[in-house]
Design an enzyme around this catalytic site. Structure first.
Site, PDB file in Angstrom:
ATOM      1  CB  SER A 140      72.855  15.821  70.609  1.00  0.00           C
ATOM      2  OG  SER A 140      71.956  16.750  71.187  1.00  0.00           O
ATOM      3  CG  ASP A 141      66.817  13.231  68.922  1.00  0.00           C
ATOM      4  OD1 ASP A 141      66.267  14.353  68.962  1.00  0.00           O
ATOM      5  OD2 ASP A 141      66.215  12.216  68.534  1.00  0.00           O
ATOM      6  CD1 TRP A 142      64.845  17.163  74.501  1.00  0.00           C
ATOM      7  CD2 TRP A 142      64.126  18.627  72.970  1.00  0.00           C
ATOM      8  NE1 TRP A 142      64.226  18.175  75.168  1.00  0.00           N
ATOM      9  CE2 TRP A 142      63.768  19.099  74.258  1.00  0.00           C
ATOM     10  CE3 TRP A 142      63.765  19.394  71.867  1.00  0.00           C
ATOM     11  CZ2 TRP A 142      63.070  20.283  74.460  1.00  0.00           C
ATOM     12  CZ3 TRP A 142      63.066  20.577  72.071  1.00  0.00           C
ATOM     13  CH2 TRP A 142      62.726  21.018  73.358  1.00  0.00           C
ATOM     14  N   GLY A 143      68.293  16.358  74.081  1.00  0.00           N
ATOM     15  CA  GLY A 143      68.728  15.874  75.392  1.00  0.00           C
ATOM     16  C   GLY A 143      69.534  14.593  75.359  1.00  0.00           C
ATOM     17  CB  SER A 144      70.538  12.235  72.694  1.00  0.00           C
ATOM     18  OG  SER A 144      71.445  12.942  71.874  1.00  0.00           O
TER      19      SER A 144
END
Ligand code: BGC
Length: 742
Positions: A280-284
Site C-alpha cells: 500500500s502507499d503510506w497509510g493508504s
C-alpha cells in the site's frame, strides 16, 4: 557434435532454472505450513523506523518486541549497514527467523544523487537512465537496502502537481520506455545478485491525474484514458520484471486504488499475471476511512486485502484486524496465504533465507558509496538532462578565455538543494561532496578568468535590497550568468502549486540586469515546467537545469562552456499560463480545431490565450544545427504482418559535434474511436560530428499502429496514416503517408 552439446547445456540450464523456481515455491510452501496465522499476518505488515527523527535504534520497544515475535515483515527507512544489521538481528530472534525486508525511497540515487527523474527523462537516453538506476541500486544494496520504492511511472500532464518531478513526464511511449529502463537498472541481473534491489512501480494507478493537480486528490477518468495513457508504463514495468507495485492514495472513479479490485486483481494480477506483491502507499489502507469507502480500520483491512493489496505500509490495519476478519469468516485464509506467498517468494529470491545479512556489507558499502566512477556518470547524465531553450545570440557556449564572469542569483552557492526533492536523508554526507553551481564554474575556468558573485535576491522574498550589488557586479563582467528558479522543495510530494511562476522578485532582478546591456545567460532550476513568460520573451539565452544532483555544478559548467553540447528535450509541455493546464501535445483534434493561435471564431480556443504552449513536448536546442532529409519508406502500403522500413538522413550542419533526438510520430487519420493529432511511437538519440551525416532507420509494424478500440481491445485498424519525423512535437521536418490494408 558442438550443436548437440550446446543443446544439452541449454536444456540443462533451463532445467536447473526450472528446478530452482520449483525449489523456491516448495520452500515457500514448506514455510507457510509452519506459520501461525499471526506470523503470516506479520509478513504483511510494514513499519517505518524513526531514524529520520531520533536515530536508528530508538524504535519503540514494542516494535522491537513485535519484530522478535515475527509480527513485522518489512521495515522502511532503516538506513545503512549498521542499522539494517541491528534490525535483522531482532528478526533472527523470532521463532521462524524470517528475515525482514528493508525498503527505501531511492528515487534518484542513494548517496550519489542523479538528476530528478523528470530531468533525467529529458535526456531521452535510455542506457544512461538505466545506468543511473543501476548505480543507485549498487549503493543502496551495499547499505543493506533490498527494495526501492521506485520507479514512479505515473504519467503527468499537469505541472501544478508537485510529483511531476518524480516521473518521466507526459508521454506514454517515452514513459513506458523509461519505466522499463529504470526497473532493469534497479534489478540488474535479477534478484539475488548482491547489487540488485527490488523495484516498485508506483503509484498504481492514475495518481498523476489528480483533479486540479492537487496532490492526493480524486481521479475521475474514462476507461479509455486509463488504458491508453496511464496504464502502459505500469505494463512496461511488469514486462521488465518489476518485483513489486505500490498502489496509490487517490480514488479512481469513486473507488480508492488501495481497495480497488479491478485495478489490482483484474488488471495487475489477472490480465498481466503479475507474480510480485503490492504494497500500500503510506497509510493508504487506513485513509480509505477518510475517503468514506470503509467504516473503520477493520473494514479497511478487509477491503484492501480483498482488492489485492498485499502489504500494509504504516496503517496498522492488517496487524490488528486481519486475524479477526479470518475468525469471523469475513475474509478467507486463502487471501492471506496468497499475499504471504508473494512476499516470502521475494525474500527467497533475494537470498535472504541463506544469509539475512548478505546485503549489509560495510566493506561493500564503503567501496560503493561515493565511488568516483559513480560521480563521473552522475555528471554525464546531469549534463545530458539540461535543456537549451534559447540561444538566439549564440552567447553559448562561453569561451574559456572569457576575462570576467558574474554569477548572480539565489541558487548559485546552494549545496544540498542541488539534490532536489526525494533525496535520502543525507545528514551523514559531507556536503563538500555536492558540487554547487559556483564550484562547478570555479572548477571549469582557468586562472585568467575572474569570477564575480552576487546573490541578488532570495528565491521567495520580495526584498530587492540585493539588486544594487548584483547590478554593480554585472557591470564589471563580460558575461552574466543568472541562476534562478523554484526552491528544491517546491516540487515533490504534497508540493502542488496553483501558480507555477518564478517565485519572488527573481524576474524583476533579471529586468534590472538586462538594463546593463551585458550578455546574460539564464539558468532555470526547477522540478517541474514553470511559467516564465517575461524571461522567455526577453532573455536571449536560457538553459533549463532542473535539479541535477551531486554533480550539478560540474555538469552545468560542462554545458556552459561547450564541453557537453546540450541534447536534452522536454519530456513535458511548458504552458504559457496555468489556464492552459492540463496541456499535452497528443490531444484529440476536436470537431472545431483552431487553425492557429489567431483563430478564435467558434473554434476550440481561448479568447485570451493562444492554444500553443510556450515550449512544446520534445523541444530542446543544441549548439549545432541538424538537417533532416531524404525520407524513404520501403513501401507505402502494408498489411498487418508486414513491416515498413523507414530511412532518413540526419546531418549535423553546424560547427559543433552534438546529439539529436530524432522523434517519430504517427497520426492515425480515421479510427473507430478518435485518435490524437499525433503520437510519439519511436525515437533515436543520434550523435554526429560537425559536418557528419548518418542514415537513421526505423520500423513501422502493427504494434505501432495499434490502439484500444471501443471494446478496449488492442487492434490495428486498416486505413491511412501519416508519419511525421521531427525535432519536437511541434517541429516536424519530414512527412509521409502510408496505408494499412488489413
Ligand atoms: C509516497 C510514496 C513513498 C512512501 C514511503 C508516500 O507518502 O507517496 O511514494 O514511497 O511515502 O516513503
Amino acid at each position: 557434435m558442438n550443436k548437440l552439446l550446446g543443446s544439452i547445456i541449454v536444456f540443462w540450464m533451463a532445467l536447473s532454472a526450472f528446478s530452482q523456481t520449483q525449489t523456491i515455491d516448495q520452500s515457500v510452501e514448506e514455510l507457510l505450513q509452519k506459520m501461525t496465522l499471526e506470523e503470516k499476518i506479520g509478513q504483511l505488515n510494514q513499519y517505518s523506523s524513526d531514524w529520520n527523527q531520533t536515530g536508528p535504534m530508538t524504535i519503540n520497544p514494542n516494535k522491537q518486541t513485535e519484530i522478535k515475535n515475527g509480527q513485522i515483515g518489512s521495515m522502511l527507512n532503516v538506513i545503512g549497514t549498521t542499522y539494517t544489521r541491528q534490525y535483522q538481528e531482532l528478526a533472527m530472534q523470532s521463532r521462524l527467523k524470517i528475515p525482514l525486508l528493508f525498503g527505501l525511497d531511492v528515487i534518484h540515487g542513494y548517496k550519489t544523487t542523479f538528476p530528478l527523474p523528470l530531468a533525467e527523462a529529458a535526456s531521452w537516453d535510455l542506457p544512461a537512465i538505466e545506468l543511473s538506476a543501476r548505480i543507485a541500486a549498487t549503493e543502496a544494496s551495499a547499505a543493506g537496502i533490498h527494495w526501492t520504492f521506485a520507479p514512479m511511472v505515473d504519467i503527468a500532464r499537469d505541472p501544478r502537481w508537485g510529483r511531476v518531478m518524480e516521473g518521466a513526464g507526459e508521454d506514454t511511449y517515452l514513459g513506458s520506455k523509461i519505466a522499463y529502463a529504470r526497473v532493469k537498472g534497479f534489478q540488474g541481473d535479477g534478484l539475488g545478485n548482491l547489487n540488485s534491489v527490488m523495484a516498485c512501480a508506483k503509484h498504481f494507478a492514475a495518481y498523476g491525474a489528480a483533479v486540479g493537480g492537487r496532490d492526493y486528490n480524486s481521479v475521475d477518468m474514462s476507461e479509455r484514458m486509463l488504458w491508453e495513457t496511464y496504464l502502459p508504463p505500469f505494463k512496461a514495468a511488469v514486462d521488465a520484471g518489476a518485483a513489486t507495485f505500490m498502489n496509490s492514495f487517490n480514488d479512481i472513479n469513486g473507488i480508492p486504488a488501495t481497495g480497488n479490485a479491478y485495478i489490482q486483481r483484474d488488471i495487475l494480477k489477472g490480465k498481466w499475471n503479475f507474480q510480485g506483491f503490492v504494497v500500500s502507499d503510506w497509510g493508504s489502507i487506513g485513509e480509505m476511512i477518510n475517503h468514506g469507502y470503509v467504516t473503520d480500520a477493520k473494514d479497511a483491512a478487509r477491503a484492501a486485502i480483498t482488492a489485492g493489496s498485499d502489504m500494509d505500509m504504516e496503517s496498522n490495519a492488517y496487524r490488528y484486524h486481519l486475524a479477526q476478519l479470518v475468525a469471523e469468516n469475513k475474509i478467507s485464509i486463502e487471501l492471506i496465504d496468497d499475499a504471504v506467498r508473494r512476499v516470502l517468494r521475494k525474500k527467497f529470491e533475494l537470498g535472504l533465507f541463506e544469509d539475512p545479512f548478505r546485503y549489509s556489507d560495510p566493506d561493500r558499502q564503503n567501496a560503493a558509496i561515493f565511488n568516483p566512477e559513480h560521480a563521473k556518470i552522475a555528471r554525464d547524465i546531469a549534463a545530458k538532462s539540461i535543456v537549451l531553450l534559447k540561444n538566439e545570440k549564440q552567447i553559448l557556449p562561453l569561451s574559456k578565455e572569457t576575462k570576467s564572469i558574474a554569477f548572480i542569483g539565489p541558487m548559485v552557492k546552494l549545496k544540498r538543494a542541488n539534490h532536489g526533492f526525494w533525496a535520502i536523508d543525507l545528514k551523514d554526507v559531507d556536503s563538500t561532496y555536492i558540487v554547487s553551481q559556483w564550484e562547478g564554474l570555479q572548477n571549469k575556468v582557468g586562472k585568467n578568468t575572474k569570477l564575480l558573485y552576487a546573490k541578488g535576491c532570495d528565491i521567495e522574498s520580495t526584498d530587492k535590497s540585493g539588486f544594487a550589488e548584483a547590478i554593480k557586479v554585472a557591470k564589471k563582467a563580460d558575461v552574466v550568468i543568472v541562476s534562478i528558479g523554484e526552491k528544491h522543495n517546491m516540487s515533490g510530494e504534497a508540493k502542488s502549486r496553483s501558480n507555477i511562476g518564478l517565485p519572488g522578485v527573481q524576474e524583476d532582478l533579471l529586468k534590472e540586469l538586462q538594463k546593463t546591456g551585458k550578455p546574460i545567460v539564464v539558468l532555470i532550476n526547477a522540478g517541474r515546467p514553470l511559467v516564465f513568460n517575461w524571461t522567455a520573451d526577453n532573455m536571449s539565452t536560457i538553459l533549463y537545469t532542473w535539479w541535477l544532483g551531486s554533480e550539478a555544478g560540474n555538469a552545468i559548467a560542462d554545458v556552459l562552456f561547450g564541453d557537453y553540447n546540450p541534447s536534452g528535450k522536454l519530456p513535458m509541455t511548458f504552458p504559457r499560463d496555468e489556464g492552459q493546464i492540463p496541456i499535452y501535445y497528443n490531444h484529440y483534434n476536436t470537431g472545431r480545431p483552431a487553425k492557429d493561435d489567431q483563430d478564435k471564431i467558434y473554434v476550440s480556443s481561448y479568447i485570451d490565450l493562444p492554444n500553443s504552449p510556450k515550449f512544446p513536448f520534445g523541444f530542446g536546442l543544441s549548439y549545432t544545427t541538424f538537417q533532416y532529409s531524404d525520407l524513404k519508406l520501403s513501401q507505402n502500403q502494408m498489411n498487418s504482418d508486414e513491416v515498413i522500413e523507414v530511412a532518413l538522413k540526419l546531418s549535423n550542419t553546424g560547427k559543433y559535434a552534438g546529439a539529436e533526438v530524432v522523434q517519430l510520430y504517427l497520426k492515425d487519420k480515421t479510427g473507430s474511436v478518435v485518435r490524437p493529432i499525433l503520437e510519439l511511437k519511436d525515437f533515436q538519440k543520434v550523435s554526429l560530428a560537425a559536418g557528419e551525416t548518418k542514415t537513421i532507420y526505423f520500423k513501422i509494424d502493427k504494434e505501432k499502429l495499434s490502439f484500444f478500440n471501443q471494446k478496449l481491445d488492442w487492434v490495428a485498424e486498416p486505413g491511412s496514416f501519416e508519419l511525421l519525423i521531427g525535432a519536437s512535437s511541434a517541429d516536424i521536418r519530414l512527412r509521409a503517408n502510408f496505408e494499412l490494408t488489413n
